[in-house]
Design a protein around this motif. Structure first.
Motif, PDB file in Angstrom:
ATOM      1  N   GLN A 105      53.460 -18.556-144.917  1.00 43.92           N
ATOM      2  CA  GLN A 105      54.261 -17.789-143.963  1.00 43.92           C
ATOM      3  C   GLN A 105      54.350 -16.331-144.389  1.00 43.92           C
ATOM      4  O   GLN A 105      54.262 -15.422-143.563  1.00 43.92           O
ATOM      5  CB  GLN A 105      55.657 -18.401-143.847  1.00 43.92           C
ATOM      6  CG  GLN A 105      55.698 -19.698-143.056  1.00 43.92           C
ATOM      7  CD  GLN A 105      57.068 -20.355-143.053  1.00 43.92           C
ATOM      8  OE1 GLN A 105      57.881 -20.123-143.954  1.00 43.92           O
ATOM      9  NE2 GLN A 105      57.333 -21.177-142.050  1.00 43.92           N
ATOM     10  N   ALA A 106      54.509 -16.104-145.700  1.00 38.92           N
ATOM     11  CA  ALA A 106      54.578 -14.733-146.211  1.00 38.92           C
ATOM     12  C   ALA A 106      53.259 -14.001-146.003  1.00 38.92           C
ATOM     13  O   ALA A 106      53.233 -12.782-145.840  1.00 38.92           O
ATOM     14  CB  ALA A 106      54.935 -14.758-147.700  1.00 38.92           C
ATOM     15  N   LYS A 107      52.165 -14.752-145.984  1.00 35.97           N
ATOM     16  CA  LYS A 107      50.842 -14.158-145.781  1.00 35.97           C
ATOM     17  C   LYS A 107      50.498 -13.994-144.304  1.00 35.97           C
ATOM     18  O   LYS A 107      49.402 -13.534-143.972  1.00 35.97           O
ATOM     19  CB  LYS A 107      49.773 -15.010-146.469  1.00 35.97           C
ATOM     20  CG  LYS A 107      49.851 -14.975-147.995  1.00 35.97           C
ATOM     21  CD  LYS A 107      48.809 -15.878-148.629  1.00 35.97           C
ATOM     22  CE  LYS A 107      48.870 -15.799-150.156  1.00 35.97           C
ATOM     23  NZ  LYS A 107      47.901 -16.722-150.805  1.00 35.97           N
ATOM     24  N   GLY A 108      51.425 -14.402-143.436  1.00 36.85           N
ATOM     25  CA  GLY A 108      51.218 -14.220-142.009  1.00 36.85           C
ATOM     26  C   GLY A 108      50.332 -15.257-141.341  1.00 36.85           C
ATOM     27  O   GLY A 108      49.828 -15.029-140.241  1.00 36.85           O
ATOM     28  N   ARG A 109      50.149 -16.415-141.976  1.00 34.18           N
ATOM     29  CA  ARG A 109      49.321 -17.454-141.369  1.00 34.18           C
ATOM     30  C   ARG A 109      50.017 -18.037-140.141  1.00 34.18           C
ATOM     31  O   ARG A 109      51.243 -18.140-140.100  1.00 34.18           O
ATOM     32  CB  ARG A 109      49.023 -18.580-142.362  1.00 34.18           C
ATOM     33  CG  ARG A 109      48.263 -18.147-143.610  1.00 34.18           C
ATOM     34  CD  ARG A 109      46.854 -17.707-143.277  1.00 34.18           C
ATOM     35  NE  ARG A 109      46.089 -17.469-144.480  1.00 34.18           N
ATOM     36  CZ  ARG A 109      46.033 -16.328-145.138  1.00 34.18           C
ATOM     37  NH1 ARG A 109      46.707 -15.286-144.679  1.00 34.18           N
ATOM     38  NH2 ARG A 109      45.317 -16.203-146.238  1.00 34.18           N
ATOM     39  N   ALA A 110      49.254 -18.428-139.164  1.00 32.79           N
ATOM     40  CA  ALA A 110      49.806 -18.991-137.929  1.00 32.79           C
ATOM     41  C   ALA A 110      50.514 -20.318-138.216  1.00 32.79           C
ATOM     42  O   ALA A 110      50.038 -21.107-139.037  1.00 32.79           O
ATOM     43  CB  ALA A 110      48.691 -19.210-136.915  1.00 32.79           C
TER      44      ALA A 110
END
Length: 316
Positions: A105-110
């Motif tokens: 989530q922190a890495k912006g994954r969907a």
């Protein structure tokens, strides 16, 4: 034999109480790794004899899960999880899943991508508890998933699909774009078809049970792509698809269009051609009608007709 190599992977094998215990030493393993694993399995058996339950790691459980058969897409997701799970105790799998979720989530994954990865580990935990008896409690129930909002769908016109195919720097990838749009095959399924892992007979593609849903599928091949399918295999890999698809979408000013939108496009063409939703479900390989209903808004003619009938009755 206690250790052996299959498809480039070393395995350790031990016979105990008439049962064969087989474990993978890992993708980049050596014969020495397999020998060490075989020794560990025997040590686990000794501890088990005196009442001490063997302590398994998450990667050992995942290897056992892979040995039972998984799809190409599942393998791709598992490869991205190696750094998270390697050497971690299986009894901590629910905590590890929480770490994975927060990190991705922190890495912006969907959210949908995160759910797919966590679902694999939850399936591993469930098997470890229910079937293999490697866990004393159902830790799979403690693995929570992020909520996935209704995904946005992009539907292309035939001319737009052809434009993307023609703009593709690699002509063979362009051909794969056309096949994806005119058959609705998932990317993994399309690659398997290209590698000869499907039978094409009388204009029908027959996929075995290695599809995403685990069920065989039969897909008619439209005239538009019959010649391309007959040419397969084409010299195309998944990284090539990803690279040249990106270049094609940028060249056409469609940077927001994803490869999976070709599958949505196929469904939209079927629905707009008044194909019954039950048939669309079968062609798409959906497990439930609810998945197919996402396209029902495209078949709105009957709604317009109903309102027109009401208007005419009031006018009369």
């Amino acid at each position: 034999m206690p250790v052996f190599k299959r498809n480039g992977v070393w395995y350790a094998q031990v016979q105990y109480n008439g049962q064969r215990i087989k474990r993978s030493a890992g993708k980049a393993s050596t014969r020495r790794d397999a020998v060490k694993l075989e020794s560990k399995i025997r040590d686990d058996i000794v501890r088990h004899r005196v009442g001490e339950k063997p302590q398994y790691t998450i990667d050992q459980a995942v290897s056992a899960y892979i040995d039972e058969g998984v799809t190409r897409g599942t393998l791709e997701h598992i490869r991205t999880l190696v750094d998270y799970i390697e050497g971690r105790p299986l009894t901590h799998i629910h905590n590890v899943c929480r770490e994975i979720r927060l990190d991705l989530q922190a890495k912006g994954r969907a959210p949908a991508t995160i759910v797919r990865k966590l679902a694999i580990l939850r399936a591993v935990a469930n098997k470890a508890y229910k079937q293999w008896e490697w866990l004393d409690e159902p830790l799979g129930q403690k693995i929570s998933m992020p909520k996935v909002q209704n995904e946005r769908h992009v539907y292309l016109e035939p001319a737009q699909v052809r434009e993307l195919a023609e703009a593709c720097p690699n002509p063979d990838v362009g051909k794969m774009i056309l096949v994806a749009a005119y058959t609705g095959l998932r990317k993994g399924e399309l690659l398997r078809v290209n590698e000869g892992e499907a039978v094409c007979r009388d204009g029908l593609l027959m996929l075995d049970a290695k599809t995403k849903t685990g069920k065989p599928r039969v897909i008619p091949v439209p005239e538009e792509v019959e010649a391309i399918v007959s040419e397969m295999p084409l010299p195309v890999s998944e990284p090539m698809l990803r690279l040249h698809w990106k270049k094609a979408t940028e060249a056409c000013g469609m940077k927001d269009v994803r490869w999976h939108d070709l599958r949505h496009t196929y469904a939209s063409w079927l629905v707009q051609a008044k194909v019954p939703l039950r048939t669309v479900q079968e062609l798409m390989g959906h497990t439930t009608m609810a998945m197919t209903q996402r396209y029902s808004h495209l078949a709105d003619d009957h709604l317009r007709e109903a309102v027109e009938m009401m208007r005419q009755s009031q006018a009369g």
